[in-house]
Scaffold this motif. Structure first.
Motif, PDB file in Angstrom:
ATOM      1  N   SER A  43      10.587   5.721  -4.397  1.00 16.58           N
ATOM      2  CA  SER A  43      10.431   6.121  -2.992  1.00 16.58           C
ATOM      3  C   SER A  43       9.762   7.481  -2.818  1.00 16.58           C
ATOM      4  O   SER A  43       9.386   7.851  -1.706  1.00 16.58           O
ATOM      5  N   ASN A  44       9.579   8.232  -3.890  1.00 15.39           N
ATOM      6  CA  ASN A  44       8.918   9.538  -3.806  1.00 15.39           C
ATOM      7  C   ASN A  44       7.427   9.378  -3.550  1.00 15.39           C
ATOM      8  O   ASN A  44       6.874   8.292  -3.670  1.00 15.39           O
ATOM      9  N   GLU A  45       6.755  10.491  -3.245  1.00 14.53           N
ATOM     10  CA  GLU A  45       5.298  10.456  -3.146  1.00 14.53           C
ATOM     11  C   GLU A  45       4.745  10.146  -4.530  1.00 14.53           C
ATOM     12  O   GLU A  45       5.202  10.722  -5.522  1.00 14.53           O
ATOM     13  N   ASN A  46       3.801   9.208  -4.599  1.00 13.35           N
ATOM     14  CA  ASN A  46       3.280   8.748  -5.882  1.00 13.35           C
ATOM     15  C   ASN A  46       1.764   8.630  -5.837  1.00 13.35           C
ATOM     16  O   ASN A  46       1.178   8.399  -4.778  1.00 13.35           O
ATOM     17  N   LEU A  47       1.160   8.740  -7.013  1.00 12.25           N
ATOM     18  CA  LEU A  47      -0.285   8.598  -7.157  1.00 12.25           C
ATOM     19  C   LEU A  47      -0.567   7.812  -8.428  1.00 12.25           C
ATOM     20  O   LEU A  47       0.072   8.046  -9.459  1.00 12.25           O
ATOM     21  N   THR A  48      -1.519   6.876  -8.358  1.00 10.65           N
ATOM     22  CA  THR A  48      -1.950   6.148  -9.550  1.00 10.65           C
ATOM     23  C   THR A  48      -3.456   6.009  -9.524  1.00 10.65           C
ATOM     24  O   THR A  48      -4.083   6.060  -8.460  1.00 10.65           O
ATOM     25  N   THR A  49      -4.027   5.818 -10.696  1.00 11.54           N
ATOM     26  CA  THR A  49      -5.462   5.598 -10.834  1.00 11.54           C
ATOM     27  C   THR A  49      -5.678   4.267 -11.538  1.00 11.54           C
ATOM     28  O   THR A  49      -5.094   4.012 -12.591  1.00 11.54           O
ATOM     29  N   GLY A  95     -17.639   4.299  -8.031  1.00  7.77           N
ATOM     30  CA  GLY A  95     -17.787   2.856  -8.118  1.00  7.77           C
ATOM     31  C   GLY A  95     -16.718   2.125  -8.902  1.00  7.77           C
ATOM     32  O   GLY A  95     -16.442   0.970  -8.627  1.00  7.77           O
ATOM     33  N   ASN A  96     -16.093   2.787  -9.879  1.00 12.76           N
ATOM     34  CA  ASN A  96     -15.135   2.042 -10.709  1.00 12.76           C
ATOM     35  C   ASN A  96     -13.779   2.727 -10.877  1.00 12.76           C
ATOM     36  O   ASN A  96     -13.004   2.359 -11.747  1.00 12.76           O
ATOM     37  N   ILE A  97     -13.475   3.687 -10.028  1.00 15.02           N
ATOM     38  CA  ILE A  97     -12.173   4.350 -10.057  1.00 15.02           C
ATOM     39  C   ILE A  97     -11.529   4.183  -8.686  1.00 15.02           C
ATOM     40  O   ILE A  97     -12.151   4.464  -7.665  1.00 15.02           O
ATOM     41  N   ILE A  98     -10.282   3.728  -8.682  1.00  7.87           N
ATOM     42  CA  ILE A  98      -9.524   3.570  -7.444  1.00  7.87           C
ATOM     43  C   ILE A  98      -8.273   4.428  -7.556  1.00  7.87           C
ATOM     44  O   ILE A  98      -7.469   4.246  -8.471  1.00  7.87           O
ATOM     45  N   LYS A  99      -8.133   5.385  -6.638  1.00  5.52           N
ATOM     46  CA  LYS A  99      -6.937   6.222  -6.596  1.00  5.52           C
ATOM     47  C   LYS A  99      -6.101   5.783  -5.407  1.00  5.52           C
ATOM     48  O   LYS A  99      -6.600   5.698  -4.292  1.00  5.52           O
ATOM     49  N   ILE A 100      -4.833   5.517  -5.666  1.00  5.45           N
ATOM     50  CA  ILE A 100      -3.914   5.069  -4.624  1.00  5.45           C
ATOM     51  C   ILE A 100      -2.779   6.083  -4.546  1.00  5.45           C
ATOM     52  O   ILE A 100      -2.096   6.349  -5.545  1.00  5.45           O
ATOM     53  N   LYS A 101      -2.596   6.642  -3.347  1.00  2.17           N
ATOM     54  CA  LYS A 101      -1.523   7.606  -3.132  1.00  2.17           C
ATOM     55  C   LYS A 101      -0.630   7.069  -2.019  1.00  2.17           C
ATOM     56  O   LYS A 101      -1.111   6.712  -0.948  1.00  2.17           O
ATOM     57  N   MET A 102       0.656   6.991  -2.299  1.00  2.00           N
ATOM     58  CA  MET A 102       1.642   6.581  -1.306  1.00  2.00           C
ATOM     59  C   MET A 102       2.475   7.817  -0.950  1.00  2.00           C
ATOM     60  O   MET A 102       2.960   8.516  -1.845  1.00  2.00           O
ATOM     61  N   LYS A 103       2.637   8.055   0.340  1.00  2.00           N
ATOM     62  CA  LYS A 103       3.497   9.143   0.797  1.00  2.00           C
ATOM     63  C   LYS A 103       4.952   8.746   0.558  1.00  2.00           C
ATOM     64  O   LYS A 103       5.262   7.574   0.339  1.00  2.00           O
ATOM     65  N   GLU A 104       5.822   9.713   0.618  1.00  3.92           N
ATOM     66  CA  GLU A 104       7.233   9.446   0.390  1.00  3.92           C
ATOM     67  C   GLU A 104       7.752   8.415   1.391  1.00  3.92           C
ATOM     68  O   GLU A 104       7.450   8.480   2.584  1.00  3.92           O
ATOM     69  N   ASN A 105       8.501   7.459   0.897  1.00  2.00           N
ATOM     70  CA  ASN A 105       9.097   6.428   1.744  1.00  2.00           C
ATOM     71  C   ASN A 105      10.491   6.905   2.162  1.00  2.00           C
ATOM     72  O   ASN A 105      11.419   6.894   1.365  1.00  2.00           O
ATOM     73  N   LEU A 106      10.616   7.317   3.417  1.00  2.00           N
ATOM     74  CA  LEU A 106      11.887   7.841   3.917  1.00  2.00           C
ATOM     75  C   LEU A 106      12.780   6.750   4.484  1.00  2.00           C
ATOM     76  O   LEU A 106      13.907   7.028   4.892  1.00  2.00           O
ATOM     77  N   THR A 107      12.292   5.518   4.499  1.00  5.91           N
ATOM     78  CA  THR A 107      13.068   4.403   5.029  1.00  5.91           C
ATOM     79  C   THR A 107      13.834   3.727   3.900  1.00  5.91           C
ATOM     80  O   THR A 107      13.600   3.986   2.721  1.00  5.91           O
ATOM     81  N   ASN A 108      14.722   2.827   4.272  1.00  3.94           N
ATOM     82  CA  ASN A 108      15.454   2.040   3.281  1.00  3.94           C
ATOM     83  C   ASN A 108      14.675   0.798   2.878  1.00  3.94           C
ATOM     84  O   ASN A 108      15.048   0.117   1.926  1.00  3.94           O
ATOM     85  N   ALA A 109      13.604   0.497   3.607  1.00  3.96           N
ATOM     86  CA  ALA A 109      12.850  -0.732   3.377  1.00  3.96           C
ATOM     87  C   ALA A 109      11.751  -0.526   2.328  1.00  3.96           C
ATOM     88  O   ALA A 109      11.124   0.537   2.262  1.00  3.96           O
ATOM     89  N   GLU A 110      11.560  -1.538   1.533  1.00  6.03           N
ATOM     90  CA  GLU A 110      10.463  -1.557   0.571  1.00  6.03           C
ATOM     91  C   GLU A 110       9.141  -1.644   1.339  1.00  6.03           C
ATOM     92  O   GLU A 110       9.046  -2.317   2.357  1.00  6.03           O
ATOM     93  N   ARG A 111       8.110  -0.946   0.850  1.00  2.27           N
ATOM     94  CA  ARG A 111       6.777  -1.015   1.469  1.00  2.27           C
ATOM     95  C   ARG A 111       5.832  -1.725   0.509  1.00  2.27           C
ATOM     96  O   ARG A 111       5.865  -1.466  -0.705  1.00  2.27           O
ATOM     97  N   ILE A 112       5.005  -2.613   1.065  1.00  5.26           N
ATOM     98  CA  ILE A 112       4.077  -3.386   0.233  1.00  5.26           C
ATOM     99  C   ILE A 112       2.667  -3.243   0.790  1.00  5.26           C
ATOM    100  O   ILE A 112       2.433  -3.422   1.991  1.00  5.26           O
ATOM    101  N   MET A 113       1.746  -2.923  -0.097  1.00  2.00           N
ATOM    102  CA  MET A 113       0.334  -2.836   0.261  1.00  2.00           C
ATOM    103  C   MET A 113      -0.453  -3.780  -0.649  1.00  2.00           C
ATOM    104  O   MET A 113      -0.237  -3.805  -1.861  1.00  2.00           O
TER     105      MET A 113
END
Length: 133
Positions: A43-49, A95-113
């Motif tokens: 649920s914390n703020e996260n980043l992936t490449t 062209g070939n790098i995708i960075k995905i950053k999710m802000k902190e999830n303060l809710t009890n619900a799972e978030r799906i993208m």
């Protein structure tokens, strides 16, 4: 006459077998080559490449919690773009790098993208799941 008829039948059979493809229409091999297709965050703020094996793909769409994200202001075929949302950021670099950053999830619900990608007639995607608080 029998010889001509036999040659005609053999010719038709040869053309028939040579013109058939083993691949069904619309079924292409993976030509995007995502390094991963599933990302799971706490649920914390996260980043992936994520990387792709090619740079000829384009962004087909993004859905966040089942709602399509408006991409009208984004050049979805550009080699570099940023999709900014209050809950997430999706960035394409070189062209070939995708960075995905999710802000902190303060809710009890799972978030799906779901991030949909396309290259020619091949469709692929990335699913991001962020746990609730």
């Amino acid at each position: 006459m029998k010889k001509n008829f036999s040659l005609l039948i053999i010719g038709i059979l040869c053309i028939t077998f040579l013109s058939c493809s083993k691949n069904e229409d619309g079924k292409w091999d993976d030509n995007i080559k995502l390094s991963t297709k599933l990302v799971e965050f706490n649920s914390n703020e996260n980043l992936t490449t994520i990387t792709t094996g090619t740079n000829s793909w384009w962004l087909d769409g993004i859905a966040f919690n089942g709602t399509q994200v408006d991409l009208q202001q984004i050049n979805q075929t550009s080699q570099n773009f940023i999709v900014e949302n209050p809950d997430f950021t999706v960035e394409r670099l070189n062209g070939n790098i995708i960075k995905i950053k999710m802000k902190e999830n303060l809710t009890n619900a799972e978030r799906i993208m779901n991030i949909a990608l396309q290259n020619g007639n091949y469709f692929d995607g990335i699913k991001v799941i962020q746990k609730g608080n």
